[in-house]
Design a protein around this motif. Sequence first.
Motif, PDB file in Angstrom:
ATOM      1  N   GLY A 159       0.774  -1.226   0.000  1.00  0.00           N
ATOM      2  CA  GLY A 159       0.000   0.000   0.000  1.00  0.00           C
ATOM      3  C   GLY A 159       0.811   1.284   0.000  1.00  0.00           C
ATOM      4  O   GLY A 159       0.243   2.373   0.095  1.00  0.00           O
ATOM      5  N   LYS A 160       2.126   1.145  -0.102  1.00  0.00           N
ATOM      6  CA  LYS A 160       2.989   2.330  -0.084  1.00  0.00           C
ATOM      7  C   LYS A 160       3.814   2.412  -1.358  1.00  0.00           C
ATOM      8  O   LYS A 160       3.980   1.422  -2.075  1.00  0.00           O
ATOM      9  CB  LYS A 160       3.914   2.296   1.134  1.00  0.00           C
ATOM     10  N   GLU A 161       4.339   3.598  -1.624  1.00  0.00           N
ATOM     11  CA  GLU A 161       5.188   3.790  -2.790  1.00  0.00           C
ATOM     12  C   GLU A 161       6.590   3.233  -2.517  1.00  0.00           C
ATOM     13  O   GLU A 161       7.029   3.136  -1.372  1.00  0.00           O
ATOM     14  CB  GLU A 161       5.275   5.274  -3.142  1.00  0.00           C
ATOM     15  N   VAL A 209       9.201  -5.414   0.488  1.00  0.00           N
ATOM     16  CA  VAL A 209      10.002  -6.057  -0.550  1.00  0.00           C
ATOM     17  C   VAL A 209      11.148  -5.113  -0.879  1.00  0.00           C
ATOM     18  O   VAL A 209      10.916  -3.925  -1.144  1.00  0.00           O
ATOM     19  CB  VAL A 209       9.173  -6.364  -1.809  1.00  0.00           C
ATOM     20  N   TYR A 210      12.343  -5.635  -0.835  1.00  0.00           N
ATOM     21  CA  TYR A 210      13.542  -4.836  -1.085  1.00  0.00           C
ATOM     22  C   TYR A 210      14.056  -5.121  -2.498  1.00  0.00           C
ATOM     23  O   TYR A 210      14.225  -6.285  -2.887  1.00  0.00           O
ATOM     24  CB  TYR A 210      14.616  -5.157  -0.052  1.00  0.00           C
TER      25      TYR A 210
END
Length: 119
Positions: free
Chosen positions: A42-44, A92-93
């Motif tokens: 849900g984030k950029e 997630v990286y």
Amino acid sequence: QVQLVESGGDLVQPGGSLRLSCAASGFTVSTFAMSWYRQAPGKERELVAAITSAGSSTYADSVKGRFTISRDNAKNTVYLQMNSLKPEDTAVYYCNADRRSASWRTYYWGQGTQVTVSS
């Protein structure tokens, strides 16, 4: 063939440590600016850490003093050492390679590796 392959993501308890690896092929990491980004649900996507071809590093304020980016030219690999992990580091990286001039830009992305910080 150009590839960036991340590894090292895992489930870890708060306060724990992980080391992410980004193995490159098809180009030389020391000639690119290499970065780690992350994206939580849900984030950029946000920049976490970067290292220039000259070896200078920068960090997001949220990870300063806890994360360290490094590069092993012999292995053509970039690392992200993550200490004192917090639940808000869950994401997630992604590994990124970027090189640009005044008239062109070349960049590559890896597929991502999941880091989950939870008790």
